[in-house]
Enzyme design. Structure first.
Site, PDB file in Angstrom:
ATOM      1  N   GLY A 218       0.792  -1.147  -0.025  1.00 11.74           N
ATOM      2  CA  GLY A 218       0.155   0.110  -0.052  1.00 11.74           C
ATOM      3  C   GLY A 218       0.727   1.211  -0.018  1.00 11.74           C
ATOM      4  N   SER A 219       0.292   2.234   0.692  1.00 10.49           N
ATOM      5  CA  SER A 219       0.999   3.548   0.462  1.00 10.49           C
ATOM      6  C   SER A 219       2.157   3.646   1.298  1.00 10.49           C
ATOM      7  CB  SER A 219       0.123   4.805   0.658  1.00 10.49           C
ATOM      8  OG  SER A 219      -0.404   4.672   1.834  1.00 10.49           O
ATOM      9  N   THR A 220       2.939   4.726   1.221  1.00 12.05           N
ATOM     10  CA  THR A 220       4.175   4.659   2.159  1.00 12.05           C
ATOM     11  C   THR A 220       3.503   5.308   3.451  1.00 12.05           C
ATOM     12  OG1 THR A 220       5.728   4.994   0.137  1.00 12.05           O
ATOM     13  CG2 THR A 220       6.409   6.005   2.415  1.00 12.05           C
ATOM     14  N   THR A 222       0.711   4.536   4.917  1.00 18.17           N
ATOM     15  CA  THR A 222       0.206   3.867   5.699  1.00 18.17           C
ATOM     16  C   THR A 222       1.201   2.797   6.109  1.00 18.17           C
ATOM     17  OG1 THR A 222      -1.910   3.839   4.518  1.00 18.17           O
ATOM     18  CG2 THR A 222      -1.664   1.928   5.859  1.00 18.17           C
ATOM     19  N   GLY A 223       2.239   2.574   5.355  1.00 24.11           N
ATOM     20  CA  GLY A 223       3.510   1.499   5.877  1.00 24.11           C
ATOM     21  C   GLY A 223       4.334   2.237   7.058  1.00 24.11           C
ATOM     22  N   GLU A 240       5.734  -3.188   1.202  1.00 26.34           N
ATOM     23  CA  GLU A 240       5.667  -3.051  -0.382  1.00 26.34           C
ATOM     24  C   GLU A 240       4.923  -1.640  -0.491  1.00 26.34           C
ATOM     25  OE1 GLU A 240       7.497  -4.285  -2.519  1.00 26.34           O
ATOM     26  OE2 GLU A 240       8.023  -6.105  -1.369  1.00 26.34           O
ATOM     27  N   CYS A 274       2.289   0.313  -8.873  1.00 28.76           N
ATOM     28  CA  CYS A 274       3.274   0.919  -7.843  1.00 28.76           C
ATOM     29  C   CYS A 274       4.553   1.131  -8.858  1.00 28.76           C
ATOM     30  CB  CYS A 274       3.672   0.228  -6.953  1.00 28.76           C
ATOM     31  SG  CYS A 274       4.011  -1.909  -7.215  1.00 28.76           S
TER      32      CYS A 274
HETATM   33  P1  NAD Z   1      -3.260   2.521   1.445  1.00 28.46           P
HETATM   34  O1  NAD Z   1      -2.259   2.684   2.136  1.00 28.46           O
HETATM   35  O2  NAD Z   1      -4.006   3.442   1.485  1.00 28.46           O
HETATM   36  O3  NAD Z   1      -4.161   1.163   1.670  1.00 28.46           O
HETATM   37  C1  NAD Z   1      -3.801  -0.164   1.513  1.00 28.46           C
HETATM   38  C2  NAD Z   1      -4.140  -1.011   2.484  1.00 28.46           C
HETATM   39  O4  NAD Z   1      -3.954  -0.650   4.002  1.00 28.46           O
HETATM   40  C3  NAD Z   1      -5.792  -1.213   2.395  1.00 28.46           C
HETATM   41  O5  NAD Z   1      -6.275  -2.516   2.772  1.00 28.46           O
HETATM   42  C4  NAD Z   1      -6.068  -0.406   3.829  1.00 28.46           C
HETATM   43  O6  NAD Z   1      -7.465  -0.652   4.337  1.00 28.46           O
HETATM   44  C5  NAD Z   1      -5.112  -0.820   4.653  1.00 28.46           C
HETATM   45  N1  NAD Z   1      -4.936   0.049   5.676  1.00 28.46           N
HETATM   46  C6  NAD Z   1      -5.286   1.663   6.098  1.00 28.46           C
HETATM   47  N2  NAD Z   1      -4.830   1.990   7.298  1.00 28.46           N
HETATM   48  C7  NAD Z   1      -3.959   1.151   7.770  1.00 28.46           C
HETATM   49  C8  NAD Z   1      -3.385   1.012   8.977  1.00 28.46           C
HETATM   50  N3  NAD Z   1      -3.369   2.068   9.853  1.00 28.46           N
HETATM   51  N4  NAD Z   1      -2.640  -0.123   9.287  1.00 28.46           N
HETATM   52  C9  NAD Z   1      -2.646  -1.227   8.492  1.00 28.46           C
HETATM   53  N5  NAD Z   1      -3.521  -1.102   7.264  1.00 28.46           N
HETATM   54  C10 NAD Z   1      -4.239  -0.265   6.798  1.00 28.46           C
HETATM   55  O7  NAD Z   1      -2.969   2.183  -0.023  1.00 28.46           O
HETATM   56  P2  NAD Z   1      -3.842   2.337  -1.378  1.00 28.46           P
HETATM   57  O8  NAD Z   1      -4.186   3.569  -1.859  1.00 28.46           O
HETATM   58  O9  NAD Z   1      -4.706   1.345  -1.285  1.00 28.46           O
HETATM   59  O10 NAD Z   1      -2.691   1.865  -2.539  1.00 28.46           O
HETATM   60  C11 NAD Z   1      -2.240   2.696  -3.447  1.00 28.46           C
HETATM   61  C12 NAD Z   1      -0.466   2.514  -2.979  1.00 28.46           C
HETATM   62  O11 NAD Z   1      -0.126   1.322  -2.861  1.00 28.46           O
HETATM   63  C13 NAD Z   1       0.285   3.411  -3.700  1.00 28.46           C
HETATM   64  O12 NAD Z   1       1.175   4.286  -3.187  1.00 28.46           O
HETATM   65  C14 NAD Z   1       1.164   2.037  -4.453  1.00 28.46           C
HETATM   66  O13 NAD Z   1       2.440   2.737  -5.129  1.00 28.46           O
HETATM   67  C15 NAD Z   1       1.102   1.317  -3.365  1.00 28.46           C
HETATM   68  N6  NAD Z   1       1.467  -0.089  -4.121  1.00 28.46           N
HETATM   69  C16 NAD Z   1       2.763  -0.534  -3.650  1.00 28.46           C
HETATM   70  C17 NAD Z   1       3.030  -1.800  -4.398  1.00 28.46           C
HETATM   71  C18 NAD Z   1       4.318  -2.532  -4.115  1.00 28.46           C
HETATM   72  O14 NAD Z   1       4.525  -3.635  -4.328  1.00 28.46           O
HETATM   73  N7  NAD Z   1       5.389  -1.728  -3.864  1.00 28.46           N
HETATM   74  C19 NAD Z   1       2.152  -2.452  -4.997  1.00 28.46           C
HETATM   75  C20 NAD Z   1       0.690  -1.951  -5.082  1.00 28.46           C
HETATM   76  C21 NAD Z   1       0.484  -0.653  -4.823  1.00 28.46           C
END
Ligand code: NAD
Length: 467
Positions: A218-220, A222-223, A240, A274
């Site tokens: 997911g996003s940096t 949230t990471g 990731e 991503c």
């Molecule tokens: P996001 O971080 O908003 O959400 C991702 C997931 O995290 C969702 O399931 C969400 O419900 C969950 N989440 C939200 N808050 C959380 C918390 N506090 N703790 C744990 N989980 C939580 O990301 P998004 O907007 O769904 O996705 C887009 C992003 O993902 C982009 O930045 C993209 O580059 C990245 N991405 C990375 C890769 C990779 O392999 N590096 C692959 C695909 C997407």
């Protein structure tokens, strides 16, 4: 269509529900079950009960279950692909590729194994290295590749003897729920469970003391939250995260050949990848020609509902991201010159025209940030060292590509880019046996290959005195 959570081997309703929107129509596609904290606790308790027996099975036994799961997904691949297009928006052909991707993924990991390694064997001692499963893995995914990213977390975790709770993004839960429905007929209770939330249970999972590993894409932003919440229990994690990948053209490329490939690398899945090309750097002498070639491709792209024949690009996946990408169109208008596209498409769906932006300031937000949509800045350069500096000037370091008819020269440039993967004369090639992951703030840990098995196992040494 009725969808259920999979908790403790039972397909069940959620404590409440969640509307899932089809981004091509802006209308409700289905009502998904939404779990509450009590249901998450039930799932964690079931996973704890299931773990010892699953971990005690041999690789050969677990392999049998995974092979059956892959075959069962393949048998319903049409249904999966249609649902994926409807919930995510991508064209049908891309959805079919994603579904066959999960079938291959599960088969690939079903055949993987981390055997016991002998580190030393003498008359006095025998030292061996064992890889033991961590326990409960939380697989948390985003909405751009909802099901292949989930499968790439589930399969390595299960084959190594872990149990998994899968939590998809709230706007794309349906294919994960369908996978749960298929798995319910095959896997023992509690080995794989599916939980849907509304962005409220991810944090609970990542802080929970019974979760051994958070495998997150997911996003940096949230990471970073996950990293903070994992600290309390010293939980293992794989992150990731986002990227701002460059495509660098060297001065000897064949523009006619390379332009369509650069375009595809930026615009696939409507730019919501991503590892998509998010900025293109072109030698000054070729700048006009490359910009024109990319603009022509953008104008020729057929944008529409992914279920319609001939659609080449679908919508942005959700309304929040749609608003964000429209914001980048405003930035493009202010900071550069739009030579193709530039607008959202009128209607109820979340469609954005594929957009090419030239003569844009290097410090524009469209260049510095991750746009995650079909709005591509193209920048000229004089000196390759300046481009390498620009490529490395971001906090991200996920991927990138270098294009040249001289492969050795391109590879020298690739080696100077600080990211997890750099392609030469190709982009977005991600086989399951090649590890990938981010440098810098694009992530920690690796997916795919044996690395992904290492991520969900504990290295344990048994050191025996023989004499
Ligand atoms: P996001 O971080 O908003 O959400 C991702 C997931 O995290 C969702 O399931 C969400 O419900 C969950 N989440 C939200 N808050 C959380 C918390 N506090 N703790 C744990 N989980 C939580 O990301 P998004 O907007 O769904 O996705 C887009 C992003 O993902 C982009 O930045 C993209 O580059 C990245 N991405 C990375 C890769 C990779 O392999 N590096 C692959 C695909 C997407």
């Amino acid at each position: 269509m009725k969808f259920s959570l999979l908790i403790d081997g039972m397909l069940c309703d959620g404590a409440s529900t969640l509307d899932v929107i089809n981004p091509a129509t802006g209308k409700v596609l289905a009502v998904a079950p939404r779990a509450d904290k009590a249901q998450l606790d039930q799932a964690i308790a079931a996973a704890r009960r299931a773990f010892p027996a699953w971990a005690a099975k041999s690789y050969a036994e677990r392999r049998g279950y995974l092979e059956k799961l892959a075959d069962a997904v393949e048998a319903r691949s049409d249904e999966f692909a249609r649902l994926l297009t409807q919930e995510q928006g991508k064209p049908r052909a891309e959805a079919e590729m994603e579904i066959m991707g999960i079938v291959h993924c599960i088969h690939y990991f079903a055949q993987s194994e981390l055997p016991v390694k002998v580190l030393s064997e003498t008359e006095e001692e025998r030292v061996t290295e064992h890889r033991t499963p961590l326990g409960i893995v939380a697989a948390i995914t985003p909405w751009n590749f909802p099901i292949v990213l989930m499968a790439a977390k589930i399969a390595p975790a299960l084959i190594t003897g872990n149990v998994v709770i899968g939590k998809p993004a709230p706007s794309t839960p349906l294919t994960t729920l369908l996978l749960g429905e298929v798995a319910a007929q095959i896997l023992p209770a509690g080995v794989l469970q599916t939980i849907v939330d509304e962005n409220d249970l991810g944090a609970v999972l990542s802080a929970h003391p019974d979760i051994a590993n958070v495998n997150f894409t997911g996003s940096t932003a949230t990471g970073k939250k996950i990293l903070a919440s994992a600290a309390d229990t010293l939980k293992r994690f794989t992150l990731e995260l986002g990227g701002n990948d460059v495509a660098i053209l060297l001065d000897d490329v064949d523009i006619a050949e390379v332009a369509p490939r650069i375009f595809a690398s930026a615009m696939g899945n409507a730019g919501q990848v991503c590892l998509a090309t998010k900025r293109v750097y072109v030698p000054e002498a070729m700048y006009d020609e490359v910009c024109d070639a990319l603009a022509k491709l953008a104008r020729e792209t057929v944008v529409g509902d992914g279920l319609e024949q001939g659609t080449q690009m679908g919508p942005i996946q959700n309304s929040q991201q749609f608003e964000k990408v429209k914001g980048y169109l405003d930035i493009a208008r202010q900071d550069g010159t739009i030579i193709a596209g530039g607008s959202a498409i009128e209607g109820d769906g979340y469609f954005i025209e594929p957009t090419i932006v030239r003569d844009i300031a290097a410090d524009s937000r469209l260049v510095r940030e991750e746009q995650f949509g079909p709005v591509l800045p193209v920048l000229p350069y004089k000196d390759i060292d300046d481009v390498i500096d620009a490529a490395n000037s971001t906090e991200y370091g996920l991927g990138g590509s270098v294009w040249s008819s001289d492969r050795a020269r391109a590879t020298q440039v690739a080696l100077k880019i600080d990211s997890g993967i750099v392609w030469v004369n190709r982009h977005l090639v991600l086989p399951y046996d090649v590890p990938f992951g981010g440098a810098k703030q694009s992530g920690i840990g690796r997916q795919h290959g044996l690395d992904s098995l290492h991520e969900v196992t504990q290295l344990k040494v048994i050191s025996e005195a023989l004499a």
